[in-house]
Design an enzyme around this catalytic site. Structure first.
Site, PDB file in Angstrom:
ATOM      1  N   ASP A  19    -102.870  44.736  -3.342  1.00  0.00           N
ATOM      2  CA  ASP A  19    -102.846  43.633  -4.315  1.00  0.00           C
ATOM      3  C   ASP A  19    -103.453  42.360  -3.707  1.00  0.00           C
ATOM      4  OD1 ASP A  19    -102.364  42.471  -6.742  1.00  0.00           O
ATOM      5  OD2 ASP A  19    -100.213  42.143  -6.397  1.00  0.00           O
ATOM      6  N   ASN A  67    -103.473  48.436 -15.854  1.00  0.00           N
ATOM      7  CA  ASN A  67    -104.687  47.649 -15.548  1.00  0.00           C
ATOM      8  C   ASN A  67    -105.767  47.750 -16.633  1.00  0.00           C
ATOM      9  OD1 ASN A  67    -104.405  48.201 -11.952  1.00  0.00           O
ATOM     10  ND2 ASN A  67    -103.825  46.393 -13.125  1.00  0.00           N
TER      11      ASN A  67
END
Ligand code: IPE
Ligand code: IPE
Ligand code: MG
Length: 251
Positions: A19, A67
């Site tokens: 991330d 996502n």
């Protein structure tokens, strides 16, 4: 860290929630996609480091089912980057004798990405010592739904007796069927959540969070995570004293 140190008590399988590409890019005045590109470089670095550190399984969370909700331009950029990475990396994986796996709803990926993925998986399928697992269009909740569908289908066809259902059978229907559970789950960028990553498989994983964004994550950061792992006591429900007896620390 010496190879010997990491051989001592594992971890044998590390899962990484990669991330912070977007925030890293922003901090450099770059576009988000440039952050993802830099993130790919970190992937190459870490795949190589894992072999040196005797980590046989590395799972990288590359794209979550959630996502898809990002702007179309970013999703397309990520899918293209993935296809490129797979095409370029296959040669290295073969050289390093790394077997590639994918977990997630792979069939729903764009055709170019899917084709590159399937080709890389096929070309590395005979390796069995080192494993790279890409979590793509992955969601733990979808994994449970897909397993439940497969199990109920078998039950409806009389191939499975619901009375005999146990964890072994349930987990054998997960995408991760043949893979061990992660010993250590690392998340970069300072977020301290799992974001639908290996929720069932990480029931007893050690968790490690670092503020470093993924593009800045180096082998030294990985070694730091492994050092932290070595300082944990994995009790699996037992007492510390029981473990001491087993490891011969108690008199
Ligand atoms: C991780 O970086 C990569 C993917 C989720 C594909 P992010 O893109 O989530 O970066 P941040 O969280 O916005 O900084
Ligand atoms: C998790 O990161 C997914 C991947 C690393 C592929 P996100 O950036 O999508 O997670 P949230 O939305 O911040 O929880
Ligand atoms: Mg993020």
């Amino acid at each position: 860290m010496s190879e010997k140190a990491s051989q001592l008590n594992g971890p044998d399988h590390i899962g990484i929630i990669m991330d912070g590409n977007g925030r890293w890019a922003k901090s450099q005045g770059l576009s988000r996609i440039k952050g993802h590109r830099q993130g790919v470089e970190t992937c190459r670095r870490i795949i190589e480091a894992c072999q040196d550190l005797n980590i046989h399984y590395l799972t990288l969370y590359a794209f979550s089912a959630e996502n898809w909700n990002r702007p179309e331009i970013e999703v397309n950029g990520l899918m293209e980057l993935l296809a490129l990475f797979l095409m370029e990396e296959t040669r290295t994986l073969k050289k390093q004798k790394v077997r590639l796996h994918a977990i997630g709803r792979i069939e729903d990926l764009p055709s170019r990405t899917k084709a590159a993925l399937k080709k890389a998986i096929k070309q590395t399928k005979d390796f069995d010592e080192w494993h790279l697992i890409l979590a793509l269009n992955y969601s733990s909740r979808n994994e449970v739904v897909d397993a439940a569908k497969a199990i109920s289908q078998k039950a409806a066809e009389g191939k499975l007796n619901p009375e005999n259902l146990d964890w072994e059978t349930v987990s054998s229907h997960f995408y991760t069927d043949s893979l061990p559970d992660p010993d250590l789950v690392v998340r970069t960028s300072g977020e301290t959540r799992l974001s639908n990553f290996l929720l069932m498989q990480s029931a007893y994983s050690e968790l490690y969070f670092t503020a470093t964004c993924w593009p800045d994550f180096t082998r030294a950061h990985l070694e730091e995570a492994i050092r932290s792992y070595h300082n944990r006591e994995r009790r699996f429900g037992r007492t510390g004293e029981q473990l001491d007896v087993e490891t011969g620390l108690s008199y």
